[in-house]
Design an enzyme around this catalytic site. Structure first.
Site, mmCIF file in Angstrom:
data_model
loop_
_atom_site.group_PDB
_atom_site.id
_atom_site.type_symbol
_atom_site.label_atom_id
_atom_site.label_comp_id
_atom_site.label_asym_id
_atom_site.label_seq_id
_atom_site.Cartn_x
_atom_site.Cartn_y
_atom_site.Cartn_z
ATOM 1 N N GLY A 86 -6.359 -3.882 23.690
ATOM 2 C CA GLY A 86 -7.539 -3.219 24.258
ATOM 3 C C GLY A 86 -8.771 -3.355 23.484
ATOM 4 C CB SER A 95 -6.471 -1.607 18.978
ATOM 5 O OG SER A 95 -6.060 -2.650 20.012
ATOM 6 C CD GLU A 113 4.455 54.507 -6.342
ATOM 7 O OE1 GLU A 113 4.150 55.608 -7.013
ATOM 8 O OE2 GLU A 113 3.872 54.283 -5.273
ATOM 9 C CB CYS A 166 -1.714 52.499 -5.256
ATOM 10 S SG CYS A 166 -1.573 52.741 -6.860
#
Length: 520
Positions: A23, A26, A426, A454
């Site tokens: 086509g 291409s 913690e 935090c």
């Protein structure tokens, strides 16, 4: 003419394969690639759908021979492939074509495959995606693996003008006029009508594809960073849709935009949603978790009574619970277990008397002693430490570190008493656990804390390689796991499981009582 060749200049001296249909698009790309000095091989696939397709293949072969371009030609009965795989002709043709191009590129020693898709193709694709209701209108990608499409900015008219200037003929595919194919219908009937009213519609649709692709990359990166145990109720739907779509694709499931949207909304809720996708594949969202593949149901983690049998459910099975005896089938229904998975849930039973049911968490009969809620006991110890801090005038936060079923360390916040604002519960408990266990790494341990950590404590958790974090109340001012920002979504080289909201009301009330005492 210059713009078409300029966009191909990066391929100068590169060995590549061009998908050559014969086509205009291409053929123009073939001529342009040769003019810029690329090392080109061509590949032509005869789909066997038209009587004239063999003539197209012959024409392509002769064109390549006249230009000294190697060309591989192959014929495939795409209609037979589509019927065998129960695919549409368009889907089957695309899949067969790209498989053929990949094999041809390997045989030619090419590191890139080019196709001549242009701006008109892009506009058709975007419009088709909108009409199908796809979850994102991305159009044709400029690059996908080894396949590249450098002419997506080029119009069909520019390509025709280029060929006319070269005096180069091409082949017209009669099937491209068949409007029973959706793409042809859009090309020949819909887009021309839109163009009459909106002359720049092709440019606008192509631009929309570029912008949406950029947005998709950002949102997909955010979705990819979401841990499986994230609090999805806090996530934007745009991110959740990408999260859902990626999980469905990873499970090789077929889905549409409506499926993605419903599952994304379900992730934000607390109930259960079942969906059956195309191909009769079931997907479930329950309690903020997406199950795109059949779940693996737990087996007993304890030595069962000698008379108990490990099996799946049978008609008449019942289990004695604190509120009375119930049918196992009713328990499974209440737990929102998908119908297709109820027969694979494990249970322990003596005849029809069920002692243990392998849900998540498991359900235990009164006969064995009903199981406490997960992390209930460990949070009790953290709350005990928090209450001690409360009595000492400290912000009431307590934490424990658990290894297996053993609490190896317990601590409370001591920031006020020590005059050191880094002495959070913690940090204190992680130091103590590392000392007790003789290692700085707590990979096989769980940190249980009354308040969401935090950012400072989050960093310590990552450094200590903690395997799991269980917390009670949300930290709406400094929360690093979703209260303010979910830092676990960033890649720090270590990910840990997060369990949220364990006895959250008790943990939160203790904090409220502390600050209420200090209000003037």
């Amino acid at each position: 003419m210059e713009s078409l060749e300029t966009s191909l200049a990066p391929y100068r001296d590169r060995r590549l394969l061009l998908g050559l249909s014969g086509g205009a698009d291409s053929v123009a790309m073939l001529r342009a690639l040769l003019r810029v000095g690329a090392v080109v091989a061509a590949a032509h696939l005869d789909h066997g759908l038209r009587a004239s397709s063999a003539d197209d293949a012959r024409w392509v072969t002769e064109l390549c021979a006249s230009l000294n371009v190697p060309c591989e030609v192959r014929r495939v009965d795409v209609r037979a492939v589509a019927e065998k795989r129960r695919e549409s002709l368009e889907v089957a043709a695309r899949r067969v074509r790209y498989d053929f191009l990949a094999r041809s590129a390997k045989a030619a020693g090419a590191d890139v495959v080019l196709t001549a898709h242009h701006r008109g193709d892009q506009a058709e694709t975007v419009l088709h995606e909108v009409l199908r209701g796809e979850h994102a209108t991305l159009g044709i990608s400029r690059r996908a693996g080894r396949v590249e499409r450098p002419w997506l900015h080029v119009s069909r008219a520019e390509i025709r003008a280029y060929l006319a200037a070269l005096g180069q003929p091409w082949r017209e595919d009669d099937s491209n006029r068949d409007v029973t194919f959706t793409r042809n219908w859009l090309r020949h009937e819909i887009l021309p009508s839109l163009t009459e009213r909106f002359p720049n519609v092709e440019v606008a649709l192509a631009r929309r594809a570029d912008w949406d692709a950029e947005d998709e990359r950002v949102l997909s990166d955010l979705a990819a960073a979401l841990p499986e145990d994230a609090d999805f109720s806090r996530e934007p739907l745009g991110v959740l849709r990408r999260f859902v779509a990626s999980r469905l694709r990873a499970s090789r499931l077929t889905f549409h935009a409506a499926h993605v949207d419903r599952l994304a909304h379900a992730l934000q809720g607390k109930g259960t949603t079942h969906l059956t996708l195309p191909g009769r594949r079931d997907v479930t969202v329950t309690n903020g978790r997406l199950h795109a593949a059949p779940r693996t149901w737990p087996m007993p983690a304890f030595d069962p009574p000698p008379e108990a049998v490990l099996r799946h459910r049978r008609p008449g099975d019942r289990i004695r619970l604190p509120g009375g005896t119930r049918k196992v089938s009713d328990v499974l229904t209440d737990a929102k277990v998908p119908r297709g998975e109820r027969d694979v849930v494990w249970l322990l039973a003596v005849e029809s008397d069920v002692l243990w049911l392998g849900l998540d968490p498991p359900v235990t009969s009164v006969a064995l002693g009903a199981s406490p809620r997960p992390w209930d006991g460990e949070m009790s110890e953290a709350l005990r430490a928090a209450r001690e801090a409360f009595e000492a005038g400290e912000v009431p936060i307590g934490a424990v570190v658990v290894r297996g079923e053993i609490i190896v360390a317990s601590a409370a916040n001591t920031s006020r008493r020590s005059g050191d604002m880094t002495r959070h519960a913690e940090l204190e408990v992680l130091r103590e656990a590392s000392h007790v266990l003789g290692t700085p790494y707590l990979t096989d341990c769980t940190l249980v804390v009354t308040l969401e950590p935090c950012p400072m404590c989050f960093g310590a958790i990552v450094e200590a390689r903690v395997g799991r974090v269980v917390y009670g109340a949300d930290n709406v001012k400094m929360g690093a796991l979703g209260g303010v920002r979910d830092l676990s979504r960033a890649n720090f080289g270590h990910r840990f499981e997060v369990v949220r909201g364990v006895r959250a009301r008790e943990c939160g009330r203790l904090l409220e009582a502390f600050f209420e005492q200090r209000r003037p």
